[in-house]
Design an enzyme around this catalytic site. Structure first.
Site, PDB file in Angstrom:
ATOM      1  N   ARG A   1     -10.510  33.360  46.209  1.00  0.00           N
ATOM      2  CA  ARG A   1     -10.124  32.333  47.171  1.00  0.00           C
ATOM      3  C   ARG A   1      -9.670  31.044  46.488  1.00  0.00           C
ATOM      4  NH1 ARG A   1     -14.447  29.544  50.735  1.00  0.00           N
ATOM      5  NH2 ARG A   1     -15.687  31.288  49.941  1.00  0.00           N
TER       6      ARG A   1
ATOM      7  N   ASN B   1       1.373  12.025   4.878  1.00  0.00           N
ATOM      8  CA  ASN B   1       0.821  11.282   6.008  1.00  0.00           C
ATOM      9  C   ASN B   1       1.519  11.762   7.271  1.00  0.00           C
ATOM     10  OD1 ASN B   1      -0.200   7.791   5.779  1.00  0.00           O
ATOM     11  ND2 ASN B   1      -1.285   9.645   5.268  1.00  0.00           N
TER      12      ASN B   1
ATOM     13  N   GLU C   1     -11.761   5.592   5.459  1.00  0.00           N
ATOM     14  CA  GLU C   1     -11.375   6.355   6.649  1.00  0.00           C
ATOM     15  C   GLU C   1     -12.660   6.695   7.400  1.00  0.00           C
ATOM     16  OE1 GLU C   1      -9.180   9.440   4.716  1.00  0.00           O
ATOM     17  OE2 GLU C   1      -7.846   7.965   3.798  1.00  0.00           O
TER      18      GLU C   1
ATOM     19  N   PHE D   1      -1.003   7.634  11.921  1.00  0.00           N
ATOM     20  CA  PHE D   1      -1.364   8.969  11.461  1.00  0.00           C
ATOM     21  C   PHE D   1      -2.600   9.515  12.150  1.00  0.00           C
ATOM     22  CE2 PHE D   1      -3.002   5.744   8.454  1.00  0.00           C
ATOM     23  CZ  PHE D   1      -4.330   5.782   8.845  1.00  0.00           C
TER      24      PHE D   1
ATOM     25  N   HIS E   1      -4.128  16.275  -3.420  1.00  0.00           N
ATOM     26  CA  HIS E   1      -4.516  16.397  -2.020  1.00  0.00           C
ATOM     27  C   HIS E   1      -4.383  17.824  -1.487  1.00  0.00           C
ATOM     28  CE1 HIS E   1      -4.542  12.093  -2.247  1.00  0.00           C
ATOM     29  NE2 HIS E   1      -4.733  11.921  -0.947  1.00  0.00           N
TER      30      HIS E   1
ATOM     31  N   TYR F   1       0.828  -1.208   0.000  1.00  0.00           N
ATOM     32  CA  TYR F   1       0.000   0.000   0.000  1.00  0.00           C
ATOM     33  C   TYR F   1       0.865   1.262   0.000  1.00  0.00           C
ATOM     34  CZ  TYR F   1      -2.916   3.838   1.534  1.00  0.00           C
ATOM     35  OH  TYR F   1      -3.539   5.058   1.620  1.00  0.00           O
TER      36      TYR F   1
ATOM     37  N   TYR G   1     -15.128  33.096  45.458  1.00  0.00           N
ATOM     38  CA  TYR G   1     -14.340  31.989  44.903  1.00  0.00           C
ATOM     39  C   TYR G   1     -13.291  32.442  43.882  1.00  0.00           C
ATOM     40  CZ  TYR G   1     -17.702  28.613  46.836  1.00  0.00           C
ATOM     41  OH  TYR G   1     -18.487  27.847  47.656  1.00  0.00           O
TER      42      TYR G   1
END
Length: 509
Positions: free
Chosen positions: A290, A203, A419, A335, A91, A61, A287
């Site tokens: 404090r 990646n 994915e 990844f 991409h 792959y 608060y």
């Protein structure tokens, strides 16, 4: 002239464990980042494994197959180079404004560190070109939006490495120019990618990581600044230092809480104001005064957690597949951005809380109690005094609350379901930095209020450490006697707290 990242001594790319401080020193040019012989051998050995895989005819792959849902499409040996080139240009689909130049630079250096570990199959010339780009300040322009934080930060990393193949845009000081123009200026030629190199480059989690690193740097400073603004507000309000006693925090010993309590004791040490009302009869404070150790301390604990995870990620290999040897590659999920995404969402909430409690302290100072005039002005009615800056603080706090929705709680499947669970960590990283910017502004307003409040405690003084901060604020924001453009005062204080000279006045823990 820029320093050479390849010839000077310094941290070793791929070999040394880099701490957050190491990396920040490298990105700010305070420390060098070198590629030694062992790193080069690791890179070359990994790349030779890829060459052998391609020539052997194995189907692996990302080396000789398509990507994502096209993983079952075999690519011939002759087409592997074109495959890697196509990967980058197909991409690079990010949108939005460019991320900060320094974050792009951090992405380059973080990726070089990961590739040089020798499990990614890229060639030495690719890693050397990445470092040369940093050296010559050829920093790619990367759009801020488009990553879902799994399969790595594919879109932003594609933009980051388009300049390797002569495409995309880069920064030229503060201007944006074409890569072709930049390469011509530096007499460089584009690189032709080989098998696995495109995938090895895009990646990874370096977009998420770089945002986390830069956020952590600012978060660390704001944590210390929040202690200072809280201490100044306490003094202006004539609050009690008793809740910061060591004995109290020994019996609930969270690390962050103990650090903040000690910081408060140190900041208040020697204060005339604190001593002057020791027997005033007030039993306890609200608060937001404090509980400064408990609230600020919880945010510090989140900082420590994120820092630990960031240092692991910085020194990890996060691409896919991992090349172990010429016989073994592993197609896994290093990844996936979830380890940082969840922690970034937690840190975003922690940062937001610094703003929430600061806003409440501002409100206390406006109420007109314990010797302070209402709205911190002696002529309220004719003058609005400091009424309206708290509106701005409230707006920033609410904006931060809307940004606290955890991006990592969402997942939209991509790549035709290949994915099917993604981290959205890139969004977590961007939101973290947005919240920090807002908190900085909120603390600037508190600083303005607290210093105005201290004016009504004169001639008594606070501690020496806090007096220095008070004087620095007064150098850009005088005491308010009648209404003026307070918005300009706020901007002046924001610029002040961003300055190196002012940062030296803020104690670090």
């Amino acid at each position: 002239m820029p320093k050479s990242y390849k010839t000077m001594n310094g941290k070793i790319v791929g070999l040394d464990f880099l701490t957050l401080e190491d990396f920040l020193n490298i990105t700010s040019d305070k420390e060098n980042f070198t590629l030694n012989q062992q790193s080069k051998e690791n890179i070359e050995h990994s790349q030779q494994n890829v060459v052998k895989i391609v020539s052997s005819g194995q189907t692996v792959y990302g080396i000789n197959t398509g990507f994502g849902p096209l993983c079952d499409t075999k690519i011939s040996e002759e087409e592997t180079r074109q495959l890697q080139h196509n990967l980058l240009i197909s991409h690079a689909v990010g949108v939005g404004n460019p991320i900060k130049k320094e974050i792009s630079k951090s992405m380059l250096l973080a990726k070089a560190h990961a590739l040089a570990k020798g499990f990614s199959g890229v060639s030495l010339r690719v890693v050397e070109r990445i470092l040369l780009m940093v050296e010559k300040d050829i920093i790619p322009v990367v759009p801020e939006k488009g990553s879902v934080g799994a399969s790595g930060d594919l879109a932003p990393l594609s933009h980051l490495f388009l300049p390797l193949i002569g495409e995309g845009k880069v920064w030229d000081n503060d201007k944006i120019i074409s890569t072709k123009e930049a390469l011509s200026k530096h007499q460089l030629e584009p690189i032709h990618l080989s098998a696995k190199e495109g995938l090895g480059l895009i990646n990874g989690t370096q977009f998420i990581l770089a945002h986390a690193i830069h956020g952590l740097e600012k978060f660390s400073y704001l944590l210390n600044l929040a202690d200072v603004t809280g201490a100044l507000s306490l003094e202006a309000y004539e609050g009690s230092p008793s809740p910061f006693k060591e004995e109290l925090h020994k019996i609930r010993p969270f690390k962050g809480t103990q650090l903040v309590a000690k910081q408060m004791r140190d900041l208040l040490d020697g204060s005339e104001i604190a001593f002057s009302h020791a027997d005033c009869g007030r039993v306890q404070d609200p608060y937001s005064l404090r509980c400064i150790p408990q609230v600020h301390g919880a945010s510090r604990n989140a900082y420590f957690h994120l820092k630990e995870l960031v240092e692991i990620e910085l020194n990890s290999v996060t691409d896919n597949p991992i090349v172990i040897s010429e016989q073994e590659t592993i197609s896994g999920g290093n990844f996936h951005g979830q380890p940082l995404a969840m922690a970034l969402d937690y840190a975003t909430i922690a940062a937001s809380e610094l703003g929430n409690i600061s806003d409440r302290r501002q409100y206390l100072l406006l109420e007109g109690k314990y010797g302070l005039p209402r709205l911190l002005t002696e002529s309220s009615g004719l003058d609005s005094g400091f009424m309206i800056p708290q509106y701005t603080s409230a707006a920033l706090c609410t904006e931060n609350k809307t940004l606290c929705f955890p991006a990592s709680a969402d997942s939209i499947p991509t790549s035709l379901g290949q994915e099917d669970h993604v981290s959205m960590g890139s969004i977590s990283g961007r939101k973290f930095n947005q919240v920090l910017d807002n908190v900085e502004r909120i603390l600037a307003i508190e600083l303005m209020y607290a210093c105005q409040g201290l004016e009504f405690r004169r001639p008594k003084k606070t501690s020496a450490a806090l007096e220095k901060v008070f004087q620095a604020v007064r150098s850009v924001c005088p005491k308010l006697k009648e209404d003026r453009l307070i918005g300009e005062d706020i901007e002046n204080i924001i610029c002040l707290i961003q300055s190196d000279d002012f940062k030296k006045l803020i104690p670090t823990t």
